[in-house]
Scaffold this active site. Structure first.
Site, PDB file in Angstrom:
ATOM      1  N   ASP A  77      -5.171  27.923  29.927  1.00 16.05           N
ATOM      2  CA  ASP A  77      -4.961  28.630  31.189  1.00 16.05           C
ATOM      3  C   ASP A  77      -4.287  30.002  31.112  1.00 16.05           C
ATOM      4  OD1 ASP A  77      -5.615  25.991  31.448  1.00 16.05           O
ATOM      5  OD2 ASP A  77      -4.128  25.514  32.943  1.00 16.05           O
TER       6      ASP A  77
ATOM      7  N   GLU B 262       2.639  16.972  25.660  1.00 12.76           N
ATOM      8  CA  GLU B 262       1.459  17.804  25.912  1.00 12.76           C
ATOM      9  C   GLU B 262       1.414  18.934  24.869  1.00 12.76           C
ATOM     10  OE1 GLU B 262       1.836  19.557  29.744  1.00 12.76           O
ATOM     11  OE2 GLU B 262      -0.273  20.169  29.875  1.00 12.76           O
TER      12      GLU B 262
HETATM   13  C1  9WN Z   1      -5.449  23.039  35.129  1.00 12.46           C
HETATM   14  C2  9WN Z   1      -5.137  18.423  31.869  1.00 12.46           C
HETATM   15  C3  9WN Z   1      -5.274  19.932  31.853  1.00 12.46           C
HETATM   16  C4  9WN Z   1      -5.925  20.442  30.557  1.00 12.46           C
HETATM   17  C5  9WN Z   1      -5.828  21.961  30.422  1.00 12.46           C
HETATM   18  C6  9WN Z   1      -4.386  22.367  30.596  1.00 12.46           C
HETATM   19  C7  9WN Z   1      -3.846  21.896  31.948  1.00 12.46           C
HETATM   20  C8  9WN Z   1      -4.387  22.247  34.367  1.00 12.46           C
HETATM   21  C9  9WN Z   1      -3.024  22.585  34.941  1.00 12.46           C
HETATM   22  O1  9WN Z   1      -3.980  20.485  32.034  1.00 12.46           O
HETATM   23  O2  9WN Z   1      -4.540  22.569  32.974  1.00 12.46           O
HETATM   24  O3  9WN Z   1      -6.727  22.649  34.746  1.00 12.46           O
HETATM   25  O4  9WN Z   1      -2.788  22.203  36.096  1.00 12.46           O
HETATM   26  O5  9WN Z   1      -2.208  23.224  34.281  1.00 12.46           O
HETATM   27  O6  9WN Z   1      -4.249  23.742  30.477  1.00 12.46           O
HETATM   28  O7  9WN Z   1      -6.323  22.349  29.167  1.00 12.46           O
HETATM   29  O8  9WN Z   1      -7.272  20.065  30.515  1.00 12.46           O
HETATM   30  O9  9WN Z   1      -4.469  17.983  30.722  1.00 12.46           O
END
Ligand code: 9WN
Length: 440
Positions: free
Chosen positions: A177, A413
């Site tokens: 992101d 994470e």
């Molecule tokens: C937005 C779920 C996801 C991952 C992404 C990570 C994070 C989301 C957020 O979490 O993104 O999609 O709300 O921050 O960046 O890679 O798939 O784990």
């Protein structure tokens, strides 16, 4: 510190705990829904303990597939409200007939790792043999159809130039992101005064805000969602009116190798698309190789609204090691860079993992999400891809390093790469899944 057998047992326990019926929450509190590339990776982890459950995980994701073939980045669990932006904010089914009305989904996608996961689940199922292998064989034809529609969507809508590089409309689509890869691309996004107000939920779960994107970044993320809604989620309209439009070299490399995996599945099933898929693999491989910076050898994204390459040192630069296709000298050079003090060989790293931004780069921020921390899922994925390419030694040391980082048992994470401190969510499903595939 947990030893591998106990760590794997705990990983299986964590994934089970995150299960919500046929889908697995990406994380228990922070992400209480199913995410696209998370689900693919989680399914690989699940396959080690329960092949039918792994297949069900992907079926749950496929249930959210759009009429266009797009696999959305989130499939929402209707019983959960703890994530923002949720289905009401996306309002996909309300704005386009392409989106399913049940399950409700987001309106963008994520890197196409799914065919790779399906291929890997097949290897695990065959190794188990018996009922597990049989279940997989019966399930595969239906999964193949879903994957083919997904790949056709990406070729049609996300590579309209036909140059073997996928286009993304939002940083969330990259899965990385707030990577510095997107800073210049986001810099031109002007948040409208009519951005509807909102309350973030992520910073209520991760109390230390420095580990998450900042408020100005979030405004832009939410503003782009409003732009998609204005365009009725129509791909051509989104592209025409885009404020954020860039190639994603990492997703393109993933797509190259995913097309190869899907071609293997086509041959196994006797489907006619084998050669077409191999040609797509080659097109995207060439696209990635053509995006290399001559000096560093790292592959770069191109901001499609200015035509300028984005000169950063991030993990995505190693895309050619994912796609393959480098000549021997160039591949050796990129592997050496990966092991050098700019990356896994940095003297301050407790474990030789791959930080998301080089610690030697001015863009490096050690705690800030995709701006520096080490992500277990990425270490594991890169090791998997290196192994596939035959870079066995580098793959083996990366696997060992990834496991050493994960041995605190938090299934974080991401980790502070210079101290090994767990950051973001704990009990993150894909960190547990990566552990299972690393150990078992
Ligand atoms: C937005 C779920 C996801 C991952 C992404 C990570 C994070 C989301 C957020 O979490 O993104 O999609 O709300 O921050 O960046 O890679 O798939 O784990």
């Amino acid at each position: 510190m947990w030893r591998p057998p106990e760590l794997a047992a705990r990983a299986a326990y964590v994934i089970r705990g995150n299960s919500a019926g046929a889908m697995t929450r990406a994380a228990p509190d922070l992400y209480p829904h199913q995410w696209s590339w998370d689900a693919a990776f989680v399914a690989v982890g699940l396959a080690h303990v329960d092949v039918p459950r792994a297949c069900a995980e992907l079926d749950s994701l496929f249930a959210g597939q759009w009429r266009t073939g797009m696999i959305p980045h989130i499939v929402f669990d209707p019983s959960e409200e703890g994530y923002f932006p949720g289905p009401d904010r996306w309002a996909c089914a309300e704005l386009t007939d392409d989106a399913p009305s049940s399950p409700r989904t987001s309106g963008i996608c994520q890197p196409p790792v799914h065919a790779l996961a399906v291929e890997r689940i097949g290897e695990i199922a065959e190794a188990h043999g018996g009922a597990a292998a049989e279940h997989y064989r019966d399930w595969l034809p239906g999964a193949y159809d879903r994957l083919l529609a997904w790949h056709h969507y990406l070729i049609r809508e996300r590579d309209p130039r036909g140059d073997g590089l996928l286009t993304i409309y939002h940083g969330w689509e990259s899965g990385m992101d707030n990577s510095p890869r997107w800073d210049p691309v986001y810099a031109r996004v002007v948040v409208g005064a009519d951005l509807p107000s909102y309350t973030r939920r992520d910073t209520a779960v991760v109390a230390d805000a420095s580990q998450r994107p900042d408020p100005a970044e979030y405004d832009r993320y939410l503003w782009l969602v409003e732009r998609f809604k204005q365009a009725g989620y129509d791909a051509a309209r989104i592209r025409r009116n885009a404020e954020f439009l860039t190639t994603d070299v990492f997703a393109s490399a993933v797509f190259a190798v995913a097309n190869e995996a899907l071609a293997h599945l086509a041959r196994r099933l006797g489907r006619p698309e084998h050669d077409e898929l191999l040609a797509a693999a080659e097109l995207f491989r060439r696209g990635v190789l053509g995006a290399r910076d001559v000096r560093s050898g790292l592959a770069l994204d191109t901001d499609l609204l200015t035509g300028a390459p984005v000169r950063v040192e991030t993990i995505a630069g190693f895309a050619p090691l994912v796609s393959g296709g480098l000549d021997t000298g160039a591949e050796r050079g990129l592997l050496e860079l990966l092991r050098s003090p700019r990356w896994t060989g940095h003297p301050d790293l407790p474990h030789p993992v791959v930080p998301t931004t080089s610690p030697a780069s001015p863009d490096f921020r050690r705690r800030a999400y995709w701006r520096g921390p080490s992500w277990p899922v990425m270490n594991w994925f890169l090791a998997w891809m290196l192994n596939r390419r035959g870079a066995k030694d580098t793959a083996a040391s990366l696997r060992t390093a990834a496991l050493a980082e994960l041995s605190d048992g938090s299934f974080a994470e991401y980790y502070e790469p210079l101290t090994g401190e767990p950051l973001g969510s704990v009990d993150q499903s894909w960190s547990a899944a990566a552990t299972l595939d690393l150990v078992l």
